[in-house]
Design an enzyme around this catalytic site. Structure first.
Site, mmCIF file in Angstrom:
data_model
loop_
_atom_site.group_PDB
_atom_site.id
_atom_site.type_symbol
_atom_site.label_atom_id
_atom_site.label_comp_id
_atom_site.label_asym_id
_atom_site.label_seq_id
_atom_site.Cartn_x
_atom_site.Cartn_y
_atom_site.Cartn_z
ATOM 1 N N TYR A 50 6.559 -28.916 -24.277
ATOM 2 C CA TYR A 50 6.991 -28.656 -25.660
ATOM 3 C C TYR A 50 5.989 -29.250 -26.633
ATOM 4 O O TYR A 50 5.577 -30.385 -26.465
ATOM 5 C CB TYR A 50 8.382 -29.262 -25.916
ATOM 6 C CG TYR A 50 9.394 -28.168 -26.175
ATOM 7 C CD1 TYR A 50 9.290 -27.373 -27.310
ATOM 8 C CD2 TYR A 50 10.418 -27.907 -25.273
ATOM 9 C CE1 TYR A 50 10.176 -26.337 -27.535
ATOM 10 C CE2 TYR A 50 11.318 -26.880 -25.495
ATOM 11 C CZ TYR A 50 11.196 -26.094 -26.627
ATOM 12 O OH TYR A 50 12.067 -25.073 -26.841
ATOM 13 N N GLU A 52 6.121 -28.478 -30.451
ATOM 14 C CA GLU A 52 6.411 -27.975 -31.800
ATOM 15 C C GLU A 52 5.576 -28.739 -32.822
ATOM 16 O O GLU A 52 5.398 -29.949 -32.711
ATOM 17 C CB GLU A 52 7.899 -28.159 -32.127
ATOM 18 C CG GLU A 52 8.789 -27.186 -31.358
ATOM 19 C CD GLU A 52 10.217 -27.680 -31.259
ATOM 20 O OE1 GLU A 52 10.414 -28.900 -31.062
ATOM 21 O OE2 GLU A 52 11.124 -26.835 -31.384
ATOM 22 N N ASP A 196 -4.461 -6.144 -40.265
ATOM 23 C CA ASP A 196 -3.924 -6.325 -38.913
ATOM 24 C C ASP A 196 -4.919 -5.654 -37.964
ATOM 25 O O ASP A 196 -4.913 -4.431 -37.812
ATOM 26 C CB ASP A 196 -2.540 -5.671 -38.828
ATOM 27 C CG ASP A 196 -1.965 -5.696 -37.423
ATOM 28 O OD1 ASP A 196 -2.669 -6.143 -36.493
ATOM 29 O OD2 ASP A 196 -0.805 -5.263 -37.256
ATOM 30 N N THR A 222 -3.575 -9.312 -32.259
ATOM 31 C CA THR A 222 -3.112 -9.685 -30.929
ATOM 32 C C THR A 222 -4.313 -10.309 -30.224
ATOM 33 O O THR A 222 -5.456 -10.162 -30.654
ATOM 34 C CB THR A 222 -2.664 -8.454 -30.121
ATOM 35 O OG1 THR A 222 -3.770 -7.547 -30.038
ATOM 36 C CG2 THR A 222 -1.484 -7.760 -30.778
ATOM 37 N N LYS A 225 -5.586 -7.209 -26.535
ATOM 38 C CA LYS A 225 -6.086 -5.833 -26.534
ATOM 39 C C LYS A 225 -7.604 -5.888 -26.341
ATOM 40 O O LYS A 225 -8.046 -6.340 -25.289
ATOM 41 C CB LYS A 225 -5.621 -5.109 -27.794
ATOM 42 C CG LYS A 225 -4.074 -5.011 -27.829
ATOM 43 C CD LYS A 225 -3.518 -4.319 -29.059
ATOM 44 C CE LYS A 225 -1.996 -4.342 -29.022
ATOM 45 N NZ LYS A 225 -1.384 -3.812 -30.257
ATOM 46 N N ARG A 231 -1.501 -12.181 -23.320
ATOM 47 C CA ARG A 231 -0.601 -11.548 -24.283
ATOM 48 C C ARG A 231 -0.196 -12.554 -25.360
ATOM 49 O O ARG A 231 0.434 -13.563 -25.064
ATOM 50 C CB ARG A 231 0.636 -11.086 -23.508
ATOM 51 C CG ARG A 231 1.656 -10.263 -24.243
ATOM 52 C CD ARG A 231 2.468 -9.487 -23.232
ATOM 53 N NE ARG A 231 1.571 -8.565 -22.565
ATOM 54 C CZ ARG A 231 1.190 -7.394 -23.084
ATOM 55 N NH1 ARG A 231 1.677 -6.973 -24.226
ATOM 56 N NH2 ARG A 231 0.334 -6.633 -22.447
#
Ligand SMILES: *Cc1c(COP(=O)(O)O)cnc(C)c1O
Length: 410
Positions: A50, A52, A196, A222, A225, A231
Site C-alpha cells: 500500500y 497511498e 489524450d 495509457t 498501447k 496496462r
C-alpha cells in the site's frame, strides 16, 4: 506452489490465452506485447504494498523502496516527453487518467468539447454512457467528409458552446493532430486544452507524431498501447496545475496505487528511452503504410484515404457485410481485429460498418514491410471470400506458419 498446482482451471486458461497470443496475428490497434522484463516487474511482490499518497508523502509505512520506484517512473516519463512539466503515474488506466483531469479541471455541469465517439473519439470524451457525459455537459466535434478533423467545425462549436475544456485525441483516428491549432481555438474561447494521446504516445515519444507538450494544459495517456508498457494510465499537467491533478487522482478518484504496475511502467519507459525504440516506432509506421497501400490496391476504402499513424480504418459501408461480419471472417483466418464505427455510420455500434487495423503488436514480433503486405492481402482475401470456410482455414494455416517465425517477446 506453482499456479498450476494451486489452480489448474485458471492456469490452463492462461496457457490457452498465451497460445492464442502466440499463434494468431494481433492487429487490434490498442494492443501490444510487453517485454519479459516488464512482465516480471508487473508480476512482482510490489502488488502487496500500500502506498497511498506520493513519494515522500505516503499514508503508510515501509514505502522507502516503492518511493524510489515511483520516482524512476516519473523521471523517465518526463524524459520521454520533453516539454512536460509534471506527471502523475498512478492512474490505473487511461479512463482513470481522464476522469482525474476532469475532476481537477471541471465542476459538474461544466461544458466539455471532444471528438464524437462514432467519429473516432473515446467513451471518456463525453459519451452519454460514460461519467464524462453524465457529470459534465458534453458537446462534440466531428470529422469532415474526407475523414479529417474539421477545425472550422471545432471553432464554430467552441464559439457557440464556450466549453471549459476541449479534448483532443482519439481511439480510431488515422491522422495527425494539430495541437497548435486547437490551442488557438482554446485561447479564443478561454478553454483549457487536454490531449489524450493514449494511442499515439509511443509515436510522440519517438518524435514521429506532433507533440502536445507546450500546447496543452493537460496530457493523458495509457501506458500499454504504442508505449508498450503494462496496462495503466498517466496524466501530465502544466506545473501550476499539478497540485490539483495529484489530489484529483488520490484521494479524488482512487485509493492505493498499483506499485507493481508502476514498477513495470518504469521498466517500459527505460526501454523506450533506448534508441531502438524509435526504430520500432518507425517500423510501426512503415508497416501501416505498406498495409494501407495493399488494401487500397485491392479496392478497399480507408477512412481519410490512408493513415499517418499506426492504424487504419477500413470502411465497409459499400460492402455487403458489416464490421461485425468482417471481424468474424478475420477471426476464422487467425487475424484478430475489432469492428469499429465509421463516420456517417448507418449501423449500430454492435454491428458497425468498419474494422480498425493496427500494426504495433505485429511490429513488436518483428514483422516488416514484406510481411505487412502479405498480411494485408490475407485480410483482403478473407474479406472477399468470407463465406468460404475452407478458404479462411487455409489463410489461418498460412498465418500460423508466419507467426511461428516471429516469436512473441518473453
Ligand atoms: C484506450 C483509450 C483510453 C482508455 O484507456 P483504458 O486504459 O482502456 O481505460 C482513453 N482514451 C483513448 C483515446 C483511448 O484510446
Amino acid at each position: 506452489m506453482s499456479l498450476a498446482a494451486v489452480d489448474l482451471e485458471v492456469a490452463s486458461l492462461i496457457e490457452h490465452e498465451r497460445a492464442r497470443q502466440r499463434d494468431d496475428l494481433e492487429l487490434i490497434a490498442s494492443e501490444n506485447y510487453v517485454s519479459a522484463a516488464v512482465m516480471e516487474a508487473a508480476g512482482s511482490c510490489l502488488t502487496n504494498k500500500y502506498a497511498e499518497g506520493l513519494p515522500g508523502k505516503r499514508y503508510a509505512g515501509g514505502c522507502e523502496h516503492v518511493d524510489k520506484v515511483e520516482d524512476l517512473a516519473r523521471v523517465r516519463a518526463m524524459q520521454l516527453f520533453p516539454g512536460s512539466e509534471g506527471v502523475n503515474v498512478q492512474p490505473h488506466s487511461g479512463a482513470q487518467a481522464n476522469g482525474a483531469v476532469y475532476l481537477a479541471a471541471l465542476k459538474p455541469g461544466d461544458t466539455l468539447l471532444g471528438l464524437d465517439l462514432s467519429n473516432g473519439g473515446h467513451l471518456t470524451h463525453g459519451s452519454s454512457a460514460n461519467s464524462s457525459g453524465k457529470l459534465y455537459r458534453a458537446v462534440h466535434y466531428r470529422v469532415n467528409a474526407q475523414g479529417f478533423i474539421d477545425l472550422d467545425n471545432v471553432r464554430e462549436i467552441a464559439r457557440a458552446e464556450r466549453p471549459r475544456i476541449i479534448v483532443t485525441g482519439a481511439s480510431a483516428y488515422p491522422r495527425f493532430w494539430d495541437f497548435a491549432a486547437f490551442r488557438a481555438i482554446a485561447d479564443e474561447v478561454g478553454a483549457l486544452l487536454l490531449a489524450d494521446i493514449a494511442h499515439v504516445a509511443g509515436l510522440v515519444a519517438a518524435g514521429l507524431h506532433p507533440s502536445p507538450f507546450g500546447h496543452c494544459d493537460y496530457v493523458t495517456t495509457t501506458t500499454h498501447k504504442t508505449l508498450r508498457g503494462p496496462r495503466g494510465g498517466m496524466a501530465f499537467a502544466k506545473a501550476d496545475l499539478m497540485k490539483g491533478l495529484n489530489s484529483a487522482v488520490f484521494p479524488g478518484s482512487q485509493g492505493g496505487p498499483l506499485m507493481h504496475i508502476i514498477a513495470a511502467t518504469a521498466v517500459a519507459f527505460g526501454e523506450a528511452l533506448r534508441p531502438n525504440f524509435a526504430d520500432y516506432q518507425r517500423q510501426v509506421l512503415q508497416n501501416a503504410q505498406a498495409m494501407a497501400a495493399v488494401l487500397l490496391e485491392r479496392g478497399f476504402a480507408l477512412v481519410s484515404g490512408g493513415t499517418d499513424n499506426h492504424l487504419m480504418l477500413i470502411d465497409l459501408s459499400e460492402k455487403p457485410y458489416s464490421g461485425k461480419d468482417a471481424e468474424a471472417y478475420l477471426g476464422a483466418a487467425g487475424i484478430t481485429v475489432n469492428k469499429n464505427t465509421v463516420p456517417n455510420e448507418k449501423r449500430s455500434p454492435f454491428v458497425t460498418s468498419g474494422i480498425r487495423v493496427g500494426t504495433p503488436a505485429m511490429t513488436t514480433r518483428g514483422l516488416g514491410v514484406a510481411e505487412s503486405r502479405q498480411v494485408a492481402s490475407w485480410i483482403a482475401d478473407a474479406l472477399d471470400y468470407g463465406q468460404d470456410a475452407d478458404r479462411l482455414a487455409r489463410i489461418r494455416a498460412e498465418v500460423h506458419a508466419l507467426t511461428t517465425r516471429f516469436p512473441v517477446p518473453g
